[in-house]
Design a protein around this motif. Structure first.
Motif, PDB file in Angstrom:
ATOM      1  N   TRP A   1       1.467  -1.046   0.211  1.00  0.00           N
ATOM      2  CA  TRP A   1       0.117  -0.476  -0.057  1.00  0.00           C
ATOM      3  C   TRP A   1       0.833   1.207  -0.205  1.00  0.00           C
ATOM      4  N   SER A   2       1.551   1.393   0.559  1.00  0.00           N
ATOM      5  CA  SER A   2       3.171   2.606   0.853  1.00  0.00           C
ATOM      6  C   SER A   2       4.327   2.621  -0.145  1.00  0.00           C
ATOM      7  N   GLY A   3       3.712   1.307  -0.603  1.00  0.00           N
ATOM      8  CA  GLY A   3       4.729   1.038  -2.086  1.00  0.00           C
ATOM      9  C   GLY A   3       6.721   0.894  -1.703  1.00  0.00           C
ATOM     10  N   GLY A   4       6.413   1.201  -0.192  1.00  0.00           N
ATOM     11  CA  GLY A   4       7.835   0.900  -0.012  1.00  0.00           C
ATOM     12  C   GLY A   4       8.398  -0.827   0.342  1.00  0.00           C
ATOM     13  N   GLU A   5       7.613  -2.184  -0.015  1.00  0.00           N
ATOM     14  CA  GLU A   5       7.960  -3.797  -0.525  1.00  0.00           C
ATOM     15  C   GLU A   5       7.239  -4.129  -1.575  1.00  0.00           C
ATOM     16  N   THR A   6       7.765  -3.868  -2.686  1.00  0.00           N
ATOM     17  CA  THR A   6       7.955  -5.440  -3.575  1.00  0.00           C
ATOM     18  C   THR A   6       8.217  -6.514  -3.375  1.00  0.00           C
ATOM     19  N   HIS A   7       7.307  -7.180  -3.734  1.00  0.00           N
ATOM     20  CA  HIS A   7       7.375  -8.981  -4.199  1.00  0.00           C
ATOM     21  C   HIS A   7       7.792  -9.214  -5.886  1.00  0.00           C
ATOM     22  N   TYR A   8       8.161 -10.312  -5.848  1.00  0.00           N
ATOM     23  CA  TYR A   8       8.172 -10.895  -7.492  1.00  0.00           C
ATOM     24  C   TYR A   8       8.055 -12.488  -7.585  1.00  0.00           C
ATOM     25  N   ALA A   9       7.755 -12.937  -8.632  1.00  0.00           N
ATOM     26  CA  ALA A   9       8.240 -14.525  -8.509  1.00  0.00           C
ATOM     27  C   ALA A   9       9.597 -14.957  -9.544  1.00  0.00           C
ATOM     28  N   ASP A  10      10.232 -15.604  -8.623  1.00  0.00           N
ATOM     29  CA  ASP A  10      11.265 -15.558  -9.419  1.00  0.00           C
ATOM     30  C   ASP A  10      12.329 -15.741 -10.973  1.00  0.00           C
ATOM     31  N   SER A  11      10.447 -16.573 -11.115  1.00  0.00           N
ATOM     32  CA  SER A  11      10.902 -15.947 -12.773  1.00  0.00           C
ATOM     33  C   SER A  11      10.710 -14.866 -13.555  1.00  0.00           C
ATOM     34  N   VAL A  12      10.687 -13.728 -12.784  1.00  0.00           N
ATOM     35  CA  VAL A  12      10.546 -12.361 -13.211  1.00  0.00           C
ATOM     36  C   VAL A  12      12.061 -12.092 -12.271  1.00  0.00           C
ATOM     37  N   ASN A  13      11.853 -12.139 -11.125  1.00  0.00           N
ATOM     38  CA  ASN A  13      12.722 -10.923 -10.784  1.00  0.00           C
ATOM     39  C   ASN A  13      13.948 -10.528 -11.607  1.00  0.00           C
ATOM     40  N   GLY A  14      14.758  -9.174 -11.031  1.00  0.00           N
ATOM     41  CA  GLY A  14      15.851  -8.464 -11.690  1.00  0.00           C
ATOM     42  C   GLY A  14      15.590  -8.314 -13.075  1.00  0.00           C
ATOM     43  N   ARG A  15      13.740  -8.450 -13.513  1.00  0.00           N
ATOM     44  CA  ARG A  15      13.375  -7.944 -15.078  1.00  0.00           C
ATOM     45  C   ARG A  15      12.479  -7.675 -14.903  1.00  0.00           C
ATOM     46  N   PHE A  16      11.169  -7.670 -14.039  1.00  0.00           N
ATOM     47  CA  PHE A  16      10.565  -7.032 -14.649  1.00  0.00           C
ATOM     48  C   PHE A  16      10.349  -5.964 -12.862  1.00  0.00           C
ATOM     49  N   THR A  17      10.001  -4.959 -12.947  1.00  0.00           N
ATOM     50  CA  THR A  17      10.097  -3.836 -12.306  1.00  0.00           C
ATOM     51  C   THR A  17       8.225  -3.108 -11.328  1.00  0.00           C
ATOM     52  N   ILE A  18       7.960  -3.407 -10.714  1.00  0.00           N
ATOM     53  CA  ILE A  18       6.092  -3.101 -10.545  1.00  0.00           C
ATOM     54  C   ILE A  18       6.561  -1.517  -9.743  1.00  0.00           C
ATOM     55  N   SER A  19       5.834  -0.634  -9.913  1.00  0.00           N
ATOM     56  CA  SER A  19       5.762   0.325  -9.349  1.00  0.00           C
ATOM     57  C   SER A  19       3.988   1.255  -8.948  1.00  0.00           C
ATOM     58  N   LYS A  20       3.929   2.149  -8.237  1.00  0.00           N
ATOM     59  CA  LYS A  20       2.640   3.003  -8.484  1.00  0.00           C
ATOM     60  C   LYS A  20       2.424   4.261  -8.135  1.00  0.00           C
ATOM     61  N   ASP A  21       2.025   4.900  -9.303  1.00  0.00           N
ATOM     62  CA  ASP A  21       1.629   6.839  -9.124  1.00  0.00           C
ATOM     63  C   ASP A  21       0.356   6.971  -8.041  1.00  0.00           C
ATOM     64  N   LYS A  22       0.562   7.292  -7.146  1.00  0.00           N
ATOM     65  CA  LYS A  22      -0.575   7.807  -6.173  1.00  0.00           C
ATOM     66  C   LYS A  22      -1.485   8.954  -6.989  1.00  0.00           C
ATOM     67  N   ALA A  23      -1.080   9.626  -6.994  1.00  0.00           N
ATOM     68  CA  ALA A  23      -1.846  10.882  -8.076  1.00  0.00           C
ATOM     69  C   ALA A  23      -2.871  10.227  -8.943  1.00  0.00           C
ATOM     70  N   LYS A  24      -2.567   9.651  -9.946  1.00  0.00           N
ATOM     71  CA  LYS A  24      -3.059   9.197 -10.844  1.00  0.00           C
ATOM     72  C   LYS A  24      -3.565   7.792 -10.158  1.00  0.00           C
ATOM     73  N   SER A  25      -3.962   6.851  -9.873  1.00  0.00           N
ATOM     74  CA  SER A  25      -4.719   5.807  -9.004  1.00  0.00           C
ATOM     75  C   SER A  25      -4.045   5.227 -10.224  1.00  0.00           C
ATOM     76  N   THR A  26      -2.470   4.582 -10.527  1.00  0.00           N
ATOM     77  CA  THR A  26      -2.362   3.665 -11.736  1.00  0.00           C
ATOM     78  C   THR A  26      -1.066   3.151 -11.121  1.00  0.00           C
ATOM     79  N   VAL A  27      -0.651   2.014 -11.311  1.00  0.00           N
ATOM     80  CA  VAL A  27      -0.209   0.546 -11.254  1.00  0.00           C
ATOM     81  C   VAL A  27       0.483   0.552 -12.687  1.00  0.00           C
ATOM     82  N   TYR A  28       2.666   0.113 -12.393  1.00  0.00           N
ATOM     83  CA  TYR A  28       2.427  -0.653 -14.125  1.00  0.00           C
ATOM     84  C   TYR A  28       3.726  -1.015 -13.423  1.00  0.00           C
TER      85      TYR A  28
END
Length: 118
Positions: free
Chosen positions: A52-79
Motif C-alpha cells: 500500500w505504501s509502495g515501500g515493499e515489493t515482491h516478485y516471482a522468481d521467474s521475473v525477478n531482476g527483469r520486471f519492476t512494479i511501481s505505482k503512482d498515487k496521484a494517478k491511481s495507476t499501477v505499472y
C-alpha cells in the motif's frame, strides 16, 4: 470498471514493454496491488506485488531482476515494467488487488495480452 489494464502487445525476445493499470481510488488506497499472468494450459502466476505504501515489493522468481512494479498515487495507476522479455513470458496479464503481498487476488480486471516471439 475498477481495474483496467492496458499496454500489452507483440514484441520480440529481449524487448521491453510497460503495462499500466488504472485503478479505482477506493481499491488503490485499500489493497496491495499486483499483477498476475495466465498462459494457456498453465496455472495463474502472481508475478509482482507492491505494498500500500509502495515501500515493499515482491516478485516471482521467474521475473525477478527483469520486471519492476511501481505505482503512482496521484494517478491511481499501477505499472509493470517488463525488460528482457522471453517467449515464456507470453500470457494474458491481469492487474489485481490483494489483501496481503502473496495472497490470492480479490479483485482483478480484464487482462492484456503480451506475446513475446523468439
Amino acid at each position: 470498471v475498477q481495474l483496467q489494464a492496458y499496454g500489452g502487445g507483440l514484441v520480440q525476445a529481449g524487448d521491453s514493454l510497460r503495462l499500466s493499470c488504472a485503478v479505482s481510488v477506493r481499491i488503490f488506497n485499500s489493497y496491495v496491488m499486483g499483477w498476475f499472468r495466465q498462459a494457456p494450459g498453465k496455472e495463474r502466476e502472481i508475478v509482482a506485488a507492491i505494498s500500500w505504501s509502495g515501500g515493499e515489493t515482491h516478485y516471482a522468481d521467474s521475473v525477478n531482476g527483469r520486471f519492476t512494479i511501481s505505482k503512482d498515487k496521484a494517478k491511481s495507476t499501477v505499472y509493470l515494467q517488463m525488460n528482457s522479455l522471453k517467449p515464456e513470458d507470453t500470457a494474458v496479464y491481469y492487474c489485481s488487488a490483494h489483501i496481503h503481498m502473496v495472497s490470492s487476488p480479490v479483485y482483478w480486471g480484464q487482462g492484456t495480452q503480451v506475446t513475446v516471439s523468439s
